[in-house]
Design an enzyme around this catalytic site. Structure first.
Site, mmCIF file in Angstrom:
data_model
loop_
_atom_site.group_PDB
_atom_site.id
_atom_site.type_symbol
_atom_site.label_atom_id
_atom_site.label_comp_id
_atom_site.label_asym_id
_atom_site.label_seq_id
_atom_site.Cartn_x
_atom_site.Cartn_y
_atom_site.Cartn_z
ATOM 1 N N PRO A 9 -9.484 -4.669 0.510
ATOM 2 C CA PRO A 9 -10.809 -4.486 1.225
ATOM 3 C C PRO A 9 -11.737 -3.453 0.699
ATOM 4 O O PRO A 9 -11.170 -2.302 0.563
ATOM 5 C CB PRO A 9 -10.383 -4.510 2.851
ATOM 6 C CG PRO A 9 -8.778 -4.091 2.350
ATOM 7 C CD PRO A 9 -8.428 -4.686 0.990
ATOM 8 N N ASN A 10 -13.090 -3.897 0.690
ATOM 9 C CA ASN A 10 -14.190 -2.953 0.538
ATOM 10 C C ASN A 10 -14.044 -2.254 -0.878
ATOM 11 O O ASN A 10 -15.092 -1.361 -1.359
ATOM 12 C CB ASN A 10 -13.760 -1.631 1.371
ATOM 13 C CG ASN A 10 -14.159 -1.912 2.769
ATOM 14 O OD1 ASN A 10 -15.018 -2.649 3.235
ATOM 15 N ND2 ASN A 10 -13.089 -1.726 3.717
ATOM 16 N N ARG A 17 -20.290 2.255 -1.229
ATOM 17 C CA ARG A 17 -19.472 3.210 -0.078
ATOM 18 C C ARG A 17 -18.779 4.645 -0.756
ATOM 19 O O ARG A 17 -18.744 4.870 -1.902
ATOM 20 C CB ARG A 17 -18.082 2.433 -0.028
ATOM 21 C CG ARG A 17 -16.909 2.322 -1.168
ATOM 22 C CD ARG A 17 -15.634 1.526 -0.974
ATOM 23 N NE ARG A 17 -14.984 2.135 0.150
ATOM 24 C CZ ARG A 17 -13.458 1.833 0.117
ATOM 25 N NH1 ARG A 17 -13.102 1.391 -0.893
ATOM 26 N NH2 ARG A 17 -12.878 2.229 1.086
ATOM 27 N N TYR A 22 -15.598 7.701 -4.083
ATOM 28 C CA TYR A 22 -15.329 6.774 -5.148
ATOM 29 C C TYR A 22 -16.423 6.593 -6.318
ATOM 30 O O TYR A 22 -16.036 5.709 -7.166
ATOM 31 C CB TYR A 22 -15.221 5.315 -4.265
ATOM 32 C CG TYR A 22 -14.358 5.279 -3.316
ATOM 33 C CD1 TYR A 22 -12.866 5.344 -3.758
ATOM 34 C CD2 TYR A 22 -14.575 5.399 -1.807
ATOM 35 C CE1 TYR A 22 -11.703 5.234 -2.779
ATOM 36 C CE2 TYR A 22 -13.667 5.209 -0.844
ATOM 37 C CZ TYR A 22 -12.034 5.067 -0.982
ATOM 38 O OH TYR A 22 -11.293 5.410 -0.430
ATOM 39 N N ASN A 73 -4.923 -2.646 -6.494
ATOM 40 C CA ASN A 73 -5.175 -1.840 -5.597
ATOM 41 C C ASN A 73 -5.408 -2.350 -4.178
ATOM 42 O O ASN A 73 -6.409 -3.011 -3.888
ATOM 43 C CB ASN A 73 -6.654 -1.253 -5.952
ATOM 44 C CG ASN A 73 -7.125 -0.112 -5.094
ATOM 45 O OD1 ASN A 73 -6.631 0.248 -3.981
ATOM 46 N ND2 ASN A 73 -8.081 0.561 -5.396
ATOM 47 N N ALA A 76 -7.072 -0.235 2.032
ATOM 48 C CA ALA A 76 -6.633 -0.050 3.348
ATOM 49 C C ALA A 76 -5.283 -0.491 3.509
ATOM 50 O O ALA A 76 -4.723 0.082 4.436
ATOM 51 C CB ALA A 76 -7.851 -0.116 4.226
ATOM 52 N N GLU A 97 0.761 0.087 -8.682
ATOM 53 C CA GLU A 97 -0.329 0.040 -7.624
ATOM 54 C C GLU A 97 -1.240 1.412 -8.393
ATOM 55 O O GLU A 97 -0.946 2.068 -8.806
ATOM 56 C CB GLU A 97 0.655 0.966 -6.225
ATOM 57 C CG GLU A 97 -0.115 1.277 -5.261
ATOM 58 C CD GLU A 97 0.757 1.876 -4.155
ATOM 59 O OE1 GLU A 97 1.726 2.176 -4.471
ATOM 60 O OE2 GLU A 97 0.174 2.237 -3.314
ATOM 61 N N HIS A 99 -4.618 3.705 -7.241
ATOM 62 C CA HIS A 99 -5.762 3.930 -6.070
ATOM 63 C C HIS A 99 -6.709 4.818 -6.908
ATOM 64 O O HIS A 99 -6.541 5.771 -7.736
ATOM 65 C CB HIS A 99 -5.003 5.016 -5.046
ATOM 66 C CG HIS A 99 -4.028 4.098 -4.462
ATOM 67 N ND1 HIS A 99 -4.543 3.245 -3.206
ATOM 68 C CD2 HIS A 99 -2.738 4.049 -4.060
ATOM 69 C CE1 HIS A 99 -3.511 2.593 -2.694
ATOM 70 N NE2 HIS A 99 -2.477 3.351 -3.563
ATOM 71 N N ARG A 106 -5.804 13.329 0.680
ATOM 72 C CA ARG A 106 -6.832 12.882 1.972
ATOM 73 C C ARG A 106 -6.224 12.870 3.268
ATOM 74 O O ARG A 106 -4.984 13.656 3.294
ATOM 75 C CB ARG A 106 -7.454 11.634 1.439
ATOM 76 C CG ARG A 106 -8.065 11.706 0.197
ATOM 77 C CD ARG A 106 -8.771 10.452 -0.334
ATOM 78 N NE ARG A 106 -9.712 9.797 0.648
ATOM 79 C CZ ARG A 106 -10.264 8.492 0.799
ATOM 80 N NH1 ARG A 106 -9.908 7.521 -0.239
ATOM 81 N NH2 ARG A 106 -10.903 8.091 1.809
HETATM 82 C C1 DQA Z 1 -7.864 3.396 -2.136
HETATM 83 C C2 DQA Z 1 -7.547 4.795 -1.070
HETATM 84 C C3 DQA Z 1 -7.335 3.858 0.395
HETATM 85 O O1 DQA Z 1 -6.750 4.780 1.253
HETATM 86 C C4 DQA Z 1 -8.553 3.461 0.935
HETATM 87 O O2 DQA Z 1 -8.490 2.848 2.014
HETATM 88 C C5 DQA Z 1 -9.187 2.518 -0.208
HETATM 89 C C6 DQA Z 1 -9.226 2.695 -1.568
HETATM 90 C C7 DQA Z 1 -8.551 3.978 -3.520
HETATM 91 O O3 DQA Z 1 -8.624 3.275 -4.394
HETATM 92 O O4 DQA Z 1 -8.359 5.270 -3.607
HETATM 93 O O5 DQA Z 1 -10.146 1.536 0.384
HETATM 94 O O6 DQA Z 1 -7.093 2.444 -2.255
#
Ligand code: DQA
Length: 144
Positions: A9-10, A17, A22, A73, A76, A97, A99, A106
């Protein structure tokens, strides 16, 4: 190697965002970056992005018998989803995985990942380069 890259998501909102976290590059920019990495390394890649947990579970299940490796990735869902963890365990496809941000620097709720338990390795805090490192890691993991 038949690779599936899943973004949660997102991640489709990259470039819009929280640019301070990011960066300014877009999701489309991420896709072309990964395509470049895969072309250079003779990897067949498919992409999937969804804002829905169940859709991600469905896509992981569909990969069974069809993909050799998964880079994910989970965004959330990293911090909440036992369902995605179970799906990765169910298909037993080697996974990494990623990020973009350093989740350990964070908020505390981002420090725990449910997904790590089903992954060979986690790459974090390196932006797009983390995807490249994950892909190359899985390539040599599968060749060893
Ligand atoms: C994320 C880190 C997560 O905590 C966050 O909710 C994201 C992006 C990252 O790529 O740093 O949406 O996975």
């Amino acid at each position: 190697m038949r690779l599936l890259v899943i973004n949660g998501p997102n991640i489709n909102m990259l470039g819009i965002r929280e640019k301070n976290i990011y960066g300014t590059e877009t999701y489309e920019g991420l896709i072309s970056f990964i395509k470049g990495v895969c072309e250079k390394n003779d990897i067949e890649v498919e992409f999937f992005q969804s804002n829905h947990e169940g859709a991600i579970v469905d896509r992981i299940q569909e990969a069974y018998g069809k993909k050799d490796a998964i880079v994910i990735n989970p965004a959330a869902y990293t911090h909440t989803s036992v369902a995605i963890l179970d799906a990765l365990k169910a298909v037993s496809i080697p996974a990494c995985e990623v990020h973009l941000s350093n989740i350990y620097e964070r908020e505390e709720f981002r420090h725990h990942s449910y997904i790590s338990a089903a992954c060979e390795k986690t790459f974090y805090g390196k932006g797009f380069a983390g995807y490249e490192e994950a892909i190359l890691y899985l390539k040599s993991f599968l060749e060893s």
